[in-house]
Design an enzyme around this catalytic site. Structure first.
Site, PDB file in Angstrom:
ATOM      1  CG  ASP A 155      -2.081  -0.996   1.175  1.00  0.00           C
ATOM      2  OD1 ASP A 155      -1.995  -1.594  -0.033  1.00  0.00           O
ATOM      3  OD2 ASP A 155      -3.129  -0.883   1.886  1.00  0.00           O
TER       4      ASP A 155
ATOM      5  CE1 TYR B  74      -2.661   1.874  -6.982  1.00  0.00           C
ATOM      6  CE2 TYR B  74      -3.186   3.499  -5.080  1.00  0.00           C
ATOM      7  CZ  TYR B  74      -3.662   2.914  -6.389  1.00  0.00           C
ATOM      8  OH  TYR B  74      -4.533   3.346  -6.990  1.00  0.00           O
TER       9      TYR B  74
ATOM     10  CG  LEU C 271     -41.863   8.351 -14.061  1.00  0.00           C
ATOM     11  CD1 LEU C 271     -41.778   8.480 -12.508  1.00  0.00           C
ATOM     12  CD2 LEU C 271     -43.140   7.517 -14.306  1.00  0.00           C
TER      13      LEU C 271
ATOM     14  CD  GLU D 210     -43.336   4.386  -5.090  1.00  0.00           C
ATOM     15  OE1 GLU D 210     -42.332   4.322  -5.641  1.00  0.00           O
ATOM     16  OE2 GLU D 210     -44.326   3.414  -5.361  1.00  0.00           O
TER      17      GLU D 210
ATOM     18  CE  LYS E  45     -37.598  12.234 -10.576  1.00  0.00           C
ATOM     19  NZ  LYS E  45     -36.374  11.272 -10.832  1.00  0.00           N
TER      20      LYS E  45
ATOM     21  CG  ASP F 129     -30.932  12.705  -7.995  1.00  0.00           C
ATOM     22  OD1 ASP F 129     -31.219  12.256  -9.337  1.00  0.00           O
ATOM     23  OD2 ASP F 129     -30.496  13.854  -7.590  1.00  0.00           O
TER      24      ASP F 129
ATOM     25  CD  GLU G 231     -33.502   5.610  -9.759  1.00  0.00           C
ATOM     26  OE1 GLU G 231     -34.405   4.807 -10.328  1.00  0.00           O
ATOM     27  OE2 GLU G 231     -32.887   6.783 -10.417  1.00  0.00           O
TER      28      GLU G 231
ATOM     29  CE1 TYR H  89     -38.474   2.263 -10.257  1.00  0.00           C
ATOM     30  CE2 TYR H  89     -36.975   3.495  -8.631  1.00  0.00           C
ATOM     31  CZ  TYR H  89     -37.436   3.041  -9.886  1.00  0.00           C
ATOM     32  OH  TYR H  89     -36.635   3.472 -10.903  1.00  0.00           O
TER      33      TYR H  89
ATOM     34  CE  LYS I 132     -37.363  15.394 -11.663  1.00  0.00           C
ATOM     35  NZ  LYS I 132     -36.506  16.026 -12.802  1.00  0.00           N
TER      36      LYS I 132
ATOM     37  CB  CYS J 175      -6.798  46.316 -22.948  1.00  0.00           C
ATOM     38  SG  CYS J 175      -8.322  46.548 -23.856  1.00  0.00           S
TER      39      CYS J 175
END
Ligand code: IVH
Length: 724
Positions: A52, A55, A103, A140, A142, A144, A197, A249, A337, A434
């Site tokens: 280790d 490395y 969706l 439910e 959502k 991400d 998900e 789900y 959302k 300038c």
């Protein structure tokens, strides 16, 4: 092993910066290869050759080199990857038994009520507020993350795939097996497809970014990106080193069909031993759903994972079936959302920045504040009109949000908190870099520095010219460019091709060898770069990569390559390129309106190109490139007369709108061109097809209004394949 990234070591950076660029490049290559090899041995073959500590030592030196020479930090450097596996993975394809749908979205409570009204109409129920006891929703969270499907056969996990284009996904079975929340075996011997998900918990995201920050590496933007990146690793051991999780789900069980609703499916998933998120509510009417969204808008910040909204589903499957779907989304569900998170901070200053084309853009300097997961200290205010419209004053307390949870945006000032000491912002009369008097064209919003030799403009323009979208000269990074400008060695684009080895040898950290190498790379860039990239590299106003491609093709159809011999030697003008320059300059200065024949060029852009060629400071740029012997690659164009007959989309005008799953915008346009069609930017009666992806908006509405045929992505693919 979790790959602990070591911090940047100042002594190593110091040492690295004593190397010249070629030595640094060579050492970088060596180290990157060694680290890659170590990763493979450790993760895939379980046979590490390095300790280790060894490395770490290699990795540290690599990071130090990239700190000293940022231009060495390529996308595939081991420092830029989630773990260490090679990027650009190819997985085998899996065809979904049933398509994985997307969706449609709702951004307000009224849009949720409109969804309810559509559902009631679809089911022939009374309009709200009449009670509809036979209609109930499940709400439910959502999640991400990254949509995946899991295949269980007789209770065993046998295959898992990403959504891909909805019809075909990527086989990520091995990686999914490393996620402890994915059960290898269910509590019952059932055969089913389970959808859900995959996500990265907030704490894991924070841990990885903290490591990356320590190591001086670019931070991941959000847990979704790093979660998706972690799952799509060729080497499952890398996925395993990242703590991913999953919520499921959807249950598509084969057999007696005793499950008749979403709420019973969620219970069944849990009974089978699958991770179904318990934070859902069933038996709701739409006002109940709205209550649920309100509650979670605040509460979600306490969850250990990211949720960006609420998915609302009609509970009963028979009702779902009756409602069916539109394009690629079910009519029985919608994704609400959450509004973007807003925070309060102070607008400390408004500072004009000079861009590549000279445009002065007011930028908000803010007291740093955390919003939607990252610290924000700057936000573009776009232009003076925007500052006025929002009535923003220096010293104001302001509301800040991230638009689409990505780009920071100053929403409005808190006028009630003003003390009277706030100052309004004025665009300076002179360029802050300038000192040249700035210009605002009649009727235009844009204020710009007209000095084509302004150092702020030049450094960005030249960076663009030698960058990937232009001549692609490797090793001409920022450090080199700024010295060339400072020393007056480069005053125009053509000057790059006039540099001698001796000129380059004089630069900091350059030795004879490295000067020769860069000189060689410049010489190689002189020949064979696509004409479109040469044009793009000019940085003409409003001519970006896509327009440059169209312009190059259009020019190549007018100036036929066959009529011109190749150049007669090295570093001498290419007759074809000279003719292209002459033709473009003639049209731009004498009849700029002709340029509107090019896709993406309207009258305003045509006029701007006209001014570009009429201006002595810019108008000769192409000619100078011809003179120093730049020889672009000649684009392939169909022979005269053959243009319209070729390809399934021959002569058709196609507008792409919204987000497609399987194509970036540029790819979709390239595909249309390859099929003989013309990608167009706006919908009119002349449009033959509109391809509508997710979140398509006004162009889709326009197409409906005009009766233009509308295709979804699958239809688009069929059209490209010629079986429309
Ligand atoms: S149901 C046909 N439920 O969000 C219905 N999707 O923006 C399929 N997602 O494609 C999806 N949490 O990837 C459903 N509780 C949830 C979800 C969820 C997250 C994802 C899913 C979907 C996307 C739509």
């Amino acid at each position: 092993m979790t790959v602990q990234l070591p911090p940047v070591d100042p002594a190593l950076v110091e040492a690295a910066s004593t190397l010249d660029i070629d030595a640094a490049t060579a050492r970088h290559k060596e180290l990157a290869a060694a680290v890659d090899r170590a990763n493979v041995l450790y993760h895939a073959e379980d046979a590490p050759e390095l300790s280790d500590a060894e490395y770490d030592q290699l990795f540290r030196e690599l990071v130090a080199l990239e700190t000293a020479y940022p231009e060495l930090t390529t996308d595939d450097s081991p420092t830029q990857r989630v773990g260490g596996a090679p990027s650009g993975e190819v997985f085998s394809e899996v065809r979904h038994r049933r398509p994985m749908l997307s969706l449609s979205n709702a951004f307000s409570h009224d849009e949720l009520r409109a969804f309810d009204a559509r559902v009631r109409r679809g089911l022939g129920l009374a309009a709200a507020p009449e009670p509809a006891t036979e209609l109930r929703y499940v709400a439910e969270l959502k999640i991400d993350g990254l949509a995946i499907t899991l295949r269980y056969e007789r209770g065993r996990f046998v295959q898992g795939a990403t959504r891909g284009d909805g019809t075909t996904g990527e086989d990520v079975t091995a990686n999914l097996r490393t996620i402890s929340a994915v059960p290898a075996k269910l509590n019952e011997s059932v055969t089913a497809d389970v959808r859900g998900e995959v996500f990265m918990p907030k704490s894991e995201f924070a841990r990885i970014n903290a490591e990356r920050e320590e190591a001086g590496l670019a931070l991941y933007a959000n847990p979704r990106n790093s979660g998706a990146g972690s799952l799509r690793q060729k080497d499952p051991a890398v996925t395993a080193s990242r703590l991913l999780s999953i919520w499921v789900y959807q249950l598509l069980e084969e057999g007696d069909g005793s499950i008749d609703s979403q709420s019973s499916a969620l219970e069944r998933l849990a009974t089978l031993g699958l991770p179904a998120n318990a934070q859902y509510e069933a038996g709701l009417d739409i006002e109940g759903v709205i209550g649920f969204t309100e509650r979670w808008r605040e509460e979600r910040h306490k969850l250990p994972y990211e949720t960006d909204g609420v998915v609302v589903k009609v509970d009963r499957f028979d009702q779902q079936d009756r409602l069916g779907m539109v394009s690629r989304a079910p009519r029985w569900a919608i994704a609400y959302k959450f509004p973007p998170e807003q925070v309060e901070t102070t607008l400390e200053d408004i500072v004009p920045y000079v861009g590549r084309t000279g445009t002065l853009t007011p930028v908000a300097h803010l007291t740093p504040v955390k919003v939607a997961g990252s610290t924000v200290a700057r936000a573009t205010l776009h232009n003076l009109d925007e500052v006025r419209r929002k009535d923003l004053r220096i010293g104001d307390r302001v509301i800040l949000q991230k638009a689409g949870d990505v780009i920071p945006e100053v929403v409005r000032p808190l006028v009630e908190k003003r003390s009277g000491t706030e100052r309004s912002f004025e665009m300076p009369d002179a360029c802050p870099v300038c000192g040249t008097k700035v210009v605002q064209d009649e009727g235009a919003v844009r204020v710009y520095c007209p000095n084509a030799a302004c150092p702020a403009r030049l450094s960005q323009e030249f960076g663009h010219f030698v960058g990937r979208g232009g001549m692609d000269i490797e090793g001409a990074g920022w450090a080199v460019l700024s010295q060339l400008l400072e020393r007056g060695l480069v005053k125009s684009r053509a000057d790059f091709f006039r540099l001698s080895v001796e000129d380059l040898e004089g630069l900091d950290r350059f030795a004879r060898k490295s000067a020769e190498n860069l000189h060689g790379r410049i010489a190689r860039a002189r020949v064979g770069r696509p004409l479109a990239r040469v044009l793009n590299g000019l940085g003409m106003p409003q001519v970006g990569e896509s327009t440059a491609i169209d312009l190059a093709r259009w020019l190549a159809m007018r100036v036929r390559s066959d009529d011109y011999p190749p150049p007669s030697g090295d570093n001498v003008p290419d007759p074809w390129f000279a003719a292209i320059d002459a033709e473009l300059r003639r049209i731009a200065t004498e009849e700029p309106e002709t340029l509107t024949e090019v896709e993406g060029i309207g009258p305003l852009v045509a006029a701007a190109i006209g001014r570009y060629f009429a201006d002595p400071a810019t108008g000769n740029v192409l000619r100078e490139l011809v003179e120093v012997g730049v020889v672009p690659e000649r684009p392939d164009v169909p022979p005269p007369g053959a243009a319209v007959e070729a390809g399934p989309l021959a002569g058709k005008s196609v507008v792409v709108t919204g987000t497609l799953e399987g194509f970036a915008r540029q790819e979709a346009e390239d595909a249309i061109r390859a099929a003989g069609g013309k990608p167009a930017g706006s919908v009119s009666k002349k449009t033959d097809y509109v391809v509508a992806g997710e979140s398509a908006g006004s162009k889709l509405a326009k197409a409906q209004e005009l009766g233009v045929p509308i295709l979804d992505e699958a239809g688009f693919r069929r059209l490209l394949a010629g079986d429309g």
